[in-house]
Write a protein that holds these residues in place. Structure first.
Motif, mmCIF file in Angstrom:
data_model
loop_
_atom_site.group_PDB
_atom_site.id
_atom_site.type_symbol
_atom_site.label_atom_id
_atom_site.label_comp_id
_atom_site.label_asym_id
_atom_site.label_seq_id
_atom_site.Cartn_x
_atom_site.Cartn_y
_atom_site.Cartn_z
ATOM 1 N N PRO A 43 0.806 -1.231 0.000
ATOM 2 C CA PRO A 43 0.000 0.000 0.000
ATOM 3 C C PRO A 43 0.840 1.282 0.000
ATOM 4 N N LYS A 44 2.111 1.191 0.405
ATOM 5 C CA LYS A 44 2.983 2.369 0.350
ATOM 6 C C LYS A 44 3.155 2.852 -1.083
ATOM 7 N N THR A 45 3.056 1.934 -2.028
ATOM 8 C CA THR A 45 3.171 2.292 -3.444
ATOM 9 C C THR A 45 2.073 3.267 -3.831
ATOM 10 N N ASP A 46 0.877 3.071 -3.299
ATOM 11 C CA ASP A 46 -0.238 3.988 -3.580
ATOM 12 C C ASP A 46 0.074 5.395 -3.081
ATOM 13 N N ARG A 47 0.634 5.478 -1.889
ATOM 14 C CA ARG A 47 0.962 6.798 -1.344
ATOM 15 C C ARG A 47 2.033 7.502 -2.168
ATOM 16 N N ILE A 48 3.030 6.756 -2.614
ATOM 17 C CA ILE A 48 4.096 7.338 -3.438
ATOM 18 C C ILE A 48 3.524 7.822 -4.764
ATOM 19 N N LEU A 49 2.685 6.992 -5.397
ATOM 20 C CA LEU A 49 2.071 7.390 -6.663
ATOM 21 C C LEU A 49 1.162 8.598 -6.496
ATOM 22 N N ARG A 51 1.493 10.987 -4.293
ATOM 23 C CA ARG A 51 2.336 12.176 -4.129
ATOM 24 C C ARG A 51 2.927 12.625 -5.462
ATOM 25 N N LYS A 52 3.198 11.662 -6.350
ATOM 26 C CA LYS A 52 3.792 11.989 -7.637
ATOM 27 C C LYS A 52 2.753 12.268 -8.724
ATOM 28 N N LEU A 53 1.472 12.086 -8.405
ATOM 29 C CA LEU A 53 0.427 12.209 -9.415
ATOM 30 C C LEU A 53 0.447 13.560 -10.113
ATOM 31 N N GLU A 151 12.136 12.507 -8.805
ATOM 32 C CA GLU A 151 12.982 11.594 -8.037
ATOM 33 C C GLU A 151 13.242 12.121 -6.635
ATOM 34 N N ARG A 152 13.357 13.425 -6.494
ATOM 35 C CA ARG A 152 13.583 13.997 -5.146
ATOM 36 C C ARG A 152 12.384 13.785 -4.243
ATOM 37 N N ILE A 153 11.184 13.737 -4.815
ATOM 38 C CA ILE A 153 9.974 13.498 -4.011
ATOM 39 C C ILE A 153 9.960 12.083 -3.503
#
Length: 154
Positions: A43-49, A51-53, A151-153
């Motif tokens: 589920p961490k992948t969802d949060r990363i995506l 934030r990058k959306l 990438e910095r995010i």
């Protein structure tokens, strides 16, 4: 990912009623649980995506603008009789760390008219340009800057 499953459920049903939405919530939840449990989805992948959306949407917008601008430049080069094309092959390295970012940069260069990514090895790119003027600043293009920011995010 859960929201994507729910939206797919709604789209496939073709209408939105209380019953369809209730079943969609349950079914999307079960599918999400299944992929987390058995397909090693985190589920961490969802949060990363998420934030990058906005950065990804901004990148897509910039890519479309650059494609349109490059179309006009290439048409002007081709249609002009007083302009002699001087093709060039350019090698450059980038500071992008992730493989998906490097691949996205290579594909963005290829999608932009007048340039084709010939080779990508680790962080070295070989790009063929229709004219040497298209090669100027390719190693510090707007694409590289946006990808570095993403990438910095990370």
């Amino acid at each position: 990912m859960y929201l994507i499953f729910f939206l797919i459920w709604i789209i496939f049903n073709g209408q939105l009623t209380l019953e369809i939405a209730a079943f969609g919530v349950v079914i999307a939840g079960l599918i999400y649980w299944f992929i987390c449990k058995f397909l090693n989805y985190n589920p961490k992948t969802d949060r990363i995506l998420f934030r990058k959306l906005f950065q990804l949407l901004h990148y897509l917008f910039v890519l479309i603008i650059e494609i349109v601008k490059a179309n006009f430049v290439v048409v002007k080069m081709i249609m002009s009789s007083k302009y002699d094309l001087e093709p060039a092959v350019v090698r450059f390295q980038t500071s992008l760390k992730s493989k998906p970012a490097r691949i996205l940069l290579a594909n963005s260069i290829t999608l932009t008219p007048g340039t084709i990514t010939v080779s990508l090895s680790q962080d070295e790119y070989v790009v063929h340009c229709l004219d040497k003027s298209l090669a100027e600043g390719i190693d510090r293009s707007v694409f590289v800057e946006l990808l570095e920011k993403m990438e910095r995010i990370g």
